[in-house]
Design a protein around this motif. Sequence first.
Motif, PDB file in Angstrom:
ATOM      1  N   GLU A 119       0.815  -1.210   0.000  1.00 54.84           N
ATOM      2  CA  GLU A 119       0.000   0.000   0.000  1.00 54.84           C
ATOM      3  C   GLU A 119       0.856   1.272   0.000  1.00 54.84           C
ATOM      4  N   ASP A 120       1.766   1.399   0.985  1.00 56.96           N
ATOM      5  CA  ASP A 120       2.498   2.662   1.131  1.00 56.96           C
ATOM      6  C   ASP A 120       3.553   2.846   0.057  1.00 56.96           C
ATOM      7  N   LEU A 121       4.234   1.750  -0.280  1.00 54.31           N
ATOM      8  CA  LEU A 121       5.359   1.860  -1.214  1.00 54.31           C
ATOM      9  C   LEU A 121       4.845   2.031  -2.634  1.00 54.31           C
ATOM     10  N   LYS A 122       5.310   3.120  -3.268  1.00 53.96           N
ATOM     11  CA  LYS A 122       4.902   3.324  -4.657  1.00 53.96           C
ATOM     12  C   LYS A 122       6.151   3.520  -5.497  1.00 53.96           C
ATOM     13  N   ILE A 123       6.267   2.733  -6.535  1.00 58.93           N
ATOM     14  CA  ILE A 123       7.408   2.884  -7.436  1.00 58.93           C
ATOM     15  C   ILE A 123       6.885   3.487  -8.725  1.00 58.93           C
ATOM     16  N   GLY A 124       7.337   4.704  -8.992  1.00 64.04           N
ATOM     17  CA  GLY A 124       6.852   5.406 -10.182  1.00 64.04           C
ATOM     18  C   GLY A 124       5.351   5.634 -10.129  1.00 64.04           C
ATOM     19  N   GLY A 125       4.840   5.867  -8.909  1.00 57.98           N
ATOM     20  CA  GLY A 125       3.423   6.203  -8.769  1.00 57.98           C
ATOM     21  C   GLY A 125       2.493   5.010  -8.748  1.00 57.98           C
ATOM     22  N   SER A 126       3.027   3.812  -8.952  1.00 60.18           N
ATOM     23  CA  SER A 126       2.119   2.665  -8.934  1.00 60.18           C
ATOM     24  C   SER A 126       2.558   1.659  -7.874  1.00 60.18           C
ATOM     25  N   ARG A 127       1.598   0.860  -7.426  1.00 60.20           N
ATOM     26  CA  ARG A 127       1.890  -0.098  -6.373  1.00 60.20           C
ATOM     27  C   ARG A 127       2.570  -1.334  -6.956  1.00 60.20           C
ATOM     28  N   LEU A 128       3.191  -2.086  -6.053  1.00 63.29           N
ATOM     29  CA  LEU A 128       3.815  -3.342  -6.477  1.00 63.29           C
ATOM     30  C   LEU A 128       2.715  -4.336  -6.853  1.00 63.29           C
ATOM     31  N   PRO A 129       2.988  -5.250  -7.775  1.00 66.49           N
ATOM     32  CA  PRO A 129       2.007  -6.311  -8.055  1.00 66.49           C
ATOM     33  C   PRO A 129       1.798  -7.167  -6.803  1.00 66.49           C
ATOM     34  N   SER A 130       0.580  -7.699  -6.654  1.00 65.52           N
ATOM     35  CA  SER A 130       0.242  -8.431  -5.429  1.00 65.52           C
ATOM     36  C   SER A 130       1.150  -9.620  -5.200  1.00 65.52           C
ATOM     37  N   ILE A 131       1.434 -10.343  -6.278  1.00 64.21           N
ATOM     38  CA  ILE A 131       2.214 -11.558  -6.130  1.00 64.21           C
ATOM     39  C   ILE A 131       3.603 -11.215  -5.568  1.00 64.21           C
ATOM     40  N   VAL A 132       4.090 -10.007  -5.878  1.00 63.14           N
ATOM     41  CA  VAL A 132       5.405  -9.592  -5.388  1.00 63.14           C
ATOM     42  C   VAL A 132       5.361  -9.356  -3.887  1.00 63.14           C
ATOM     43  N   TRP A 133       4.328  -8.622  -3.409  1.00 59.33           N
ATOM     44  CA  TRP A 133       4.342  -8.381  -1.955  1.00 59.33           C
ATOM     45  C   TRP A 133       4.051  -9.625  -1.143  1.00 59.33           C
ATOM     46  N   VAL A 134       3.369 -10.594  -1.726  1.00 59.22           N
ATOM     47  CA  VAL A 134       3.208 -11.853  -0.990  1.00 59.22           C
ATOM     48  C   VAL A 134       4.572 -12.510  -0.795  1.00 59.22           C
ATOM     49  N   PHE A 135       5.379 -12.499  -1.850  1.00 53.99           N
ATOM     50  CA  PHE A 135       6.689 -13.133  -1.717  1.00 53.99           C
ATOM     51  C   PHE A 135       7.631 -12.306  -0.853  1.00 53.99           C
ATOM     52  N   ILE A 136       7.472 -10.967  -0.892  1.00 52.90           N
ATOM     53  CA  ILE A 136       8.291 -10.141   0.003  1.00 52.90           C
ATOM     54  C   ILE A 136       7.954 -10.476   1.452  1.00 52.90           C
ATOM     55  N   ALA A 137       6.654 -10.649   1.732  1.00 53.41           N
ATOM     56  CA  ALA A 137       6.248 -11.019   3.096  1.00 53.41           C
ATOM     57  C   ALA A 137       6.913 -12.328   3.503  1.00 53.41           C
ATOM     58  N   GLY A 138       6.939 -13.295   2.577  1.00 59.03           N
ATOM     59  CA  GLY A 138       7.592 -14.568   2.866  1.00 59.03           C
ATOM     60  C   GLY A 138       9.071 -14.389   3.117  1.00 59.03           C
ATOM     61  N   ALA A 139       9.724 -13.570   2.289  1.00 57.25           N
ATOM     62  CA  ALA A 139      11.165 -13.364   2.428  1.00 57.25           C
ATOM     63  C   ALA A 139      11.490 -12.688   3.751  1.00 57.25           C
ATOM     64  N   PHE A 161      -4.322  -9.542  -9.588  1.00 54.45           N
ATOM     65  CA  PHE A 161      -3.450 -10.390 -10.385  1.00 54.45           C
ATOM     66  C   PHE A 161      -3.547  -9.925 -11.828  1.00 54.45           C
ATOM     67  N   THR A 162      -2.433  -9.402 -12.357  1.00 56.49           N
ATOM     68  CA  THR A 162      -2.462  -8.853 -13.703  1.00 56.49           C
ATOM     69  C   THR A 162      -2.223  -9.961 -14.716  1.00 56.49           C
ATOM     70  N   LEU A 163      -3.209 -10.175 -15.595  1.00 50.54           N
ATOM     71  CA  LEU A 163      -3.062 -11.197 -16.635  1.00 50.54           C
ATOM     72  C   LEU A 163      -2.209 -10.657 -17.766  1.00 50.54           C
ATOM     73  N   TRP A 164      -2.602  -9.515 -18.265  1.00 50.47           N
ATOM     74  CA  TRP A 164      -1.801  -8.785 -19.221  1.00 50.47           C
ATOM     75  C   TRP A 164      -2.164  -7.323 -19.042  1.00 50.47           C
ATOM     76  N   PRO A 165      -1.360  -6.381 -19.585  1.00 53.09           N
ATOM     77  CA  PRO A 165      -1.642  -4.965 -19.353  1.00 53.09           C
ATOM     78  C   PRO A 165      -3.093  -4.632 -19.700  1.00 53.09           C
ATOM     79  N   GLY A 166      -3.755  -4.006 -18.776  1.00 53.66           N
ATOM     80  CA  GLY A 166      -5.129  -3.604 -19.018  1.00 53.66           C
ATOM     81  C   GLY A 166      -6.142  -4.652 -18.608  1.00 53.66           C
ATOM     82  N   ARG A 167      -5.653  -5.820 -18.216  1.00 55.77           N
ATOM     83  CA  ARG A 167      -6.587  -6.875 -17.837  1.00 55.77           C
ATOM     84  C   ARG A 167      -6.096  -7.498 -16.536  1.00 55.77           C
ATOM     85  N   SER A 168      -6.795  -7.254 -15.437  1.00 55.88           N
ATOM     86  CA  SER A 168      -6.325  -7.845 -14.193  1.00 55.88           C
ATOM     87  C   SER A 168      -7.503  -8.395 -13.399  1.00 55.88           C
TER      88      SER A 168
END
Lengths: 450, 317
Positions: free
Chosen positions: A163-183, A241-248
């Motif tokens: 939520e808080d971290l924004k890279i270039g104005g957009s949030r991280l993909p969900s799958i990434v923060w799940v793995f960050i939580a694991g790490a 979960f982003t399937l392809w750009p514009g479709r999530s």
Amino acid sequence: MTRNRLPFIVAGLLALAYVLFVFEGAVALPGSIRTLIVLVCAIAGLFWWARLDSKSSLAASYADDHRRFRTTGSKIGLGLFALLFVSAPVGFSWIGHGSAHLPTGLIPGLPLSDLWLTIGTFAAIYAIGAIGLNILIGNTGQISLGHSGFICLGAYSIGYFGEDLKIGGSRLPSIVWVFIAGALGALVSAAIGPFALRLRGNYLAMVSLLLVFLAQHIALNWISFTGGDINPRNDLPGFTFTLWPGRSLQFRDQGEAVFFDFFFSTKQAFFWLCWVFAAVAMIVARNVLRSRQGRAMMAVRDRDLSAEVIGVRQMYTKTWAFALSGAFAGVAGALYASYLGAVQPASFALDFSILFVAMIVIGGVGSVQGSVFGAIAIAGLLDFIKLLEPALKLLPGYQSNPGKPGMTFGVLNQLLYGLLLILFLKFFPTGFAGLWARFRRFLATWPFQN
Amino acid sequence: MTFLNGLVSGVALGAIYALIALGYVIVYRSTHILNFAQGAILTLGAYIVYLLMGPAKGTNFANPPSLLRLPYFVAIVLAMVLMAGFGWALETLVIRRFRGRPVFALIMATLGVGIILSAVKSWIWGTSPVNLDLPFGDKFFRIGGTDGLAIKYIDVFTFVLVGVIAVLFFFAFERSRLGTAMRATAADQEAAIAQGISPNVIFGMSWAISCALATLAGVLLASGAGSVASPQVSPSLGAFALVGFPAIVLGGVDSPGGAILGGGIIGIAQVMAGTYEPTIAPYVGTSFSTLVPYILMIMILVVKPSGLFGTKEVRRV
């Protein structure tokens, strides 16, 4: 000869009865008899599956031992379970695209109601955490009561990374923060490894208490980030979960999830999502336990000194086990927080840790499937009791007002939970997994009991 | 003055922790079980006192059930006796069935007992706190003028009581037949059996003593000693029993003297941390004092894993 064929003949007859009376509705029967037929068929199916699974369930060679599916039964069983989980939120109507080919009442109880979907989702999240804890306690023999600390870490980490971290104005993909939580969970948990080198048994259990209190203390006092307990954070991200750009696929924000042209409720979508994660966790855990590292962990559990003598590095193995369990806990925490959207520091108390330990005791210490059984049993307990409300009213002092003296759902839940724990410890120390193994062995050697 | 006030409540709190820790050590020495049910037993003991003496005057509406209206001190003694019997029964009926099982199973069994006990407690008395008729209330006397050191009577009572119990305990432990038998069983169970000591009696006795001490600790906490809990009988009392673990690690898990000293140190350290934390280190957070016992535990484990007075663990290959 008859001994081998009989179960199959019975199973075939039952399947026929099922198709005739329940599925096709060829003969109109009252609902209770239909339910009875389904029940008998389910039990017969269980026997049939256990029998298939019991054939050569013992590893006789290294090749056997390394095989992922040792029996046909385990393949069929897994396939059936997968089918059940895929269809649980929607029933079987999805096969015919709702064209009434397969009626929704194919299996009574499906599709699951929202209540049972929530329970199923929590069961999946608990299963991920319990698998991690089981690797640590059941397979490495390190008693830890600090599991809820890592779940707390995973839960709050998504507040920053999701939520808080924004890279270039957009949030991280969900799958990434799940793995960050694991790490993150793995990193912090690995720091406990060196302590486990010097402490064992009771001492380690006492030290692990610190983790719970530390995590709760930080969650309570880092108010600018967690909101403390007065004003708990409620903007934790849902899952996208982003399937392809514009479709999530959105799992919470819009209140419903969209898969192509099908619309599903958040609860249905989260059920699938969490069980997919649970399935991945099971596969990872199974594979790790079959690897060199997994064998090393079991050697350390059985006798750490002898393990060291044969060349297992104790420090490395214990740290590894802690890191792995922390990673599972982190992922479980991230999913937990993402599903709820808001978490309080108070929910990560010692009781939450004990809940996970209870799951692995009831499910089976040292067994991956056991952890999942245990998670389902514990998550379903309270609502199972709610089904028993008519019987509950007969108990002395029944009342429905929590906090007042008398028997409430919460109290009965706690009572059964404690009793279940004690009884399983005393009479079935290997849990559900052990019971299943005994059942299979019984069927495999059927006329000749052992 | 802040320091002295803190020291007084710290000593009282430490005395209660010492009681709890002594209970842990007695059970651990004889049965090698860490009793995770102590928190629930402590709370149950406090509720038994409530059962025997009834609610405070003037709060008679909608109170949970109580049986008698005995005076405070009589109720405490009677509750300790009852809880001792309960402890014996618990050991005989449940804990004994797990003898010889791995450490993990023992920890889980005591946790399970704790869960069941707290469920039974909420069944009978609910979860809202109840007030006892306290003879001391929060009355205090002052030393050194009107703004001098304020000492609460309950703190003095606690300190004296625990002191007397400690002296009695050590006298009994060193001199009496039962104490000698307990020490013999702890030292070498087989040799003790060969001398005609029944380990079952010893195990039952240690659980009985431990439960009686926990009851006393619970009712003292519920009377406002140490000024940490609000002077009420409530389920949250159980949380204080966990602090007994750092106390026994500090003193050495098999040393009763160490338990008393460890409890005292932890109590004083906790109150001091609570007193000085807002002025010295406000950044560590207001509930930091709950962490202090565990931090002390980690520190002693790094420096001297066997604790201050514990016997060093011998590992045989």
